[in-house]
Design a protein around this motif. Structure first.
Motif, PDB file in Angstrom:
ATOM      1  N   PHE A  26       0.635  -1.085  -0.012  1.00  0.00           N
ATOM      2  CA  PHE A  26      -0.042   0.105  -0.065  1.00  0.00           C
ATOM      3  C   PHE A  26       0.982   1.201  -0.069  1.00  0.00           C
ATOM      4  N   LEU A  27       1.929   1.350   0.866  1.00  0.00           N
ATOM      5  CA  LEU A  27       2.759   2.735   0.949  1.00  0.00           C
ATOM      6  C   LEU A  27       3.555   2.689  -0.488  1.00  0.00           C
ATOM      7  N   ILE A  28       3.982   1.582  -1.065  1.00  0.00           N
ATOM      8  CA  ILE A  28       4.810   1.988  -2.296  1.00  0.00           C
ATOM      9  C   ILE A  28       3.885   2.364  -3.371  1.00  0.00           C
ATOM     10  N   LEU A  29       2.831   1.688  -3.396  1.00  0.00           N
ATOM     11  CA  LEU A  29       1.846   1.958  -4.511  1.00  0.00           C
ATOM     12  C   LEU A  29       1.265   3.341  -4.137  1.00  0.00           C
ATOM     13  N   HIS A  30       1.150   3.844  -2.978  1.00  0.00           N
ATOM     14  CA  HIS A  30       0.583   5.449  -2.811  1.00  0.00           C
ATOM     15  C   HIS A  30       1.754   6.163  -3.147  1.00  0.00           C
ATOM     16  N   LEU A  31       3.019   6.100  -2.820  1.00  0.00           N
ATOM     17  CA  LEU A  31       4.089   6.777  -3.508  1.00  0.00           C
ATOM     18  C   LEU A  31       4.079   6.875  -4.898  1.00  0.00           C
ATOM     19  N   LEU A  32       4.267   5.709  -5.464  1.00  0.00           N
ATOM     20  CA  LEU A  32       4.098   5.685  -6.828  1.00  0.00           C
ATOM     21  C   LEU A  32       2.918   6.367  -7.652  1.00  0.00           C
ATOM     22  N   SER A  33       1.725   6.226  -7.136  1.00  0.00           N
ATOM     23  CA  SER A  33       0.875   6.969  -7.613  1.00  0.00           C
ATOM     24  C   SER A  33       0.777   8.408  -7.406  1.00  0.00           C
ATOM     25  N   PHE A  34       1.244   8.915  -6.140  1.00  0.00           N
ATOM     26  CA  PHE A  34       1.701  10.259  -5.833  1.00  0.00           C
ATOM     27  C   PHE A  34       2.599  10.814  -7.057  1.00  0.00           C
ATOM     28  N   PHE A  35       3.648  10.266  -7.227  1.00  0.00           N
ATOM     29  CA  PHE A  35       4.909  10.682  -7.914  1.00  0.00           C
ATOM     30  C   PHE A  35       4.140  10.753  -9.510  1.00  0.00           C
ATOM     31  N   LEU A  36       3.338   9.827  -9.889  1.00  0.00           N
ATOM     32  CA  LEU A  36       2.942   9.903 -11.169  1.00  0.00           C
ATOM     33  C   LEU A  36       1.632  10.955 -11.338  1.00  0.00           C
ATOM     34  N   GLU A  37       0.984  11.094 -10.432  1.00  0.00           N
ATOM     35  CA  GLU A  37      -0.284  12.010 -10.545  1.00  0.00           C
ATOM     36  C   GLU A  37       0.379  13.361 -10.367  1.00  0.00           C
ATOM     37  N   LYS A  38       0.846  13.635  -9.201  1.00  0.00           N
ATOM     38  CA  LYS A  38       1.142  15.183  -8.791  1.00  0.00           C
ATOM     39  C   LYS A  38       2.323  15.601  -9.252  1.00  0.00           C
ATOM     40  N   LYS A  39       3.448  14.809  -9.607  1.00  0.00           N
ATOM     41  CA  LYS A  39       4.692  15.073 -10.366  1.00  0.00           C
ATOM     42  C   LYS A  39       5.423  16.315  -9.495  1.00  0.00           C
ATOM     43  N   PRO A  40       5.917  15.998  -8.136  1.00  0.00           N
ATOM     44  CA  PRO A  40       6.492  17.003  -7.248  1.00  0.00           C
ATOM     45  C   PRO A  40       7.788  17.540  -7.968  1.00  0.00           C
ATOM     46  N   CYS A  41       8.285  18.751  -7.452  1.00  0.00           N
ATOM     47  CA  CYS A  41       9.462  19.302  -8.195  1.00  0.00           C
ATOM     48  C   CYS A  41      10.554  18.281  -7.693  1.00  0.00           C
ATOM     49  N   THR A  42      11.745  18.633  -8.102  1.00  0.00           N
ATOM     50  CA  THR A  42      12.832  17.784  -8.056  1.00  0.00           C
ATOM     51  C   THR A  42      13.407  18.096  -6.562  1.00  0.00           C
ATOM     52  N   ILE A  43      13.456  19.434  -6.313  1.00  0.00           N
ATOM     53  CA  ILE A  43      13.877  19.517  -4.939  1.00  0.00           C
ATOM     54  C   ILE A  43      13.044  18.821  -3.840  1.00  0.00           C
ATOM     55  N   CYS A  44      11.612  18.767  -3.843  1.00  0.00           N
ATOM     56  CA  CYS A  44      11.013  18.183  -2.867  1.00  0.00           C
ATOM     57  C   CYS A  44      11.025  16.702  -3.031  1.00  0.00           C
ATOM     58  N   SER A  45      11.218  16.101  -4.192  1.00  0.00           N
ATOM     59  CA  SER A  45      11.723  14.623  -4.407  1.00  0.00           C
ATOM     60  C   SER A  45      12.960  14.250  -3.720  1.00  0.00           C
ATOM     61  N   ILE A  46      13.954  15.046  -3.942  1.00  0.00           N
ATOM     62  CA  ILE A  46      15.234  14.847  -3.288  1.00  0.00           C
ATOM     63  C   ILE A  46      15.058  14.904  -1.720  1.00  0.00           C
ATOM     64  N   ILE A  47      14.373  15.958  -1.113  1.00  0.00           N
ATOM     65  CA  ILE A  47      14.288  16.019   0.302  1.00  0.00           C
ATOM     66  C   ILE A  47      13.746  14.919   0.717  1.00  0.00           C
ATOM     67  N   PHE A  48      12.362  14.483   0.032  1.00  0.00           N
ATOM     68  CA  PHE A  48      11.726  13.423   0.857  1.00  0.00           C
ATOM     69  C   PHE A  48      12.491  12.009   0.573  1.00  0.00           C
ATOM     70  N   LEU A  49      13.146  11.950  -0.362  1.00  0.00           N
ATOM     71  CA  LEU A  49      13.974  10.409  -0.524  1.00  0.00           C
ATOM     72  C   LEU A  49      15.123  10.533   0.661  1.00  0.00           C
ATOM     73  N   THR A  50      15.741  11.595   0.521  1.00  0.00           N
ATOM     74  CA  THR A  50      16.993  11.719   1.414  1.00  0.00           C
ATOM     75  C   THR A  50      16.270  11.408   3.069  1.00  0.00           C
ATOM     76  N   ALA A  51      15.192  11.960   3.178  1.00  0.00           N
ATOM     77  CA  ALA A  51      14.626  11.780   4.539  1.00  0.00           C
ATOM     78  C   ALA A  51      14.138  10.218   4.939  1.00  0.00           C
ATOM     79  N   VAL A  52      13.620   9.796   3.818  1.00  0.00           N
ATOM     80  CA  VAL A  52      13.334   8.242   3.975  1.00  0.00           C
ATOM     81  C   VAL A  52      14.619   7.431   4.114  1.00  0.00           C
ATOM     82  N   CYS A  53      15.454   7.696   3.298  1.00  0.00           N
ATOM     83  CA  CYS A  53      16.944   7.103   3.503  1.00  0.00           C
ATOM     84  C   CYS A  53      17.519   6.991   4.777  1.00  0.00           C
TER      85      CYS A  53
END
Length: 70
Positions: A26-53
């Protein structure tokens, strides 16, 4: 940074004690659909992926994708 407010609550979702495959899927599908639908900016994506890592690498047992048992 408007798109980051939609990503940060994902880090705050409590992980169930008996986390099974459906929770992770569910979490992976939620994140995948969010990135495909909303298309967040590169900076937000990098900040989020860094926080998750960092959260998953620190092994505080608060990683949303797997449980880290030392």
């Amino acid at each position: 940074m408007y798109c980051l407010q939609w990503l940060l609550p994902v880090l705050l979702i409590p992980k169930p004690i008996n986390a099974d495959l459906f929770h992770y899927a569910f979490l992976i599908l939620h994140l995948l659909s969010f990135f495909l639908e909303k298309k967040p900016c590169t900076i937000c994506s990098i900040i989020f992926l860094t926080a998750v890592c960092l959260i998953c690498y620190s092994c505080w047992d608060s990683c949303i994708f797997w449980s880290c048992r030392s």
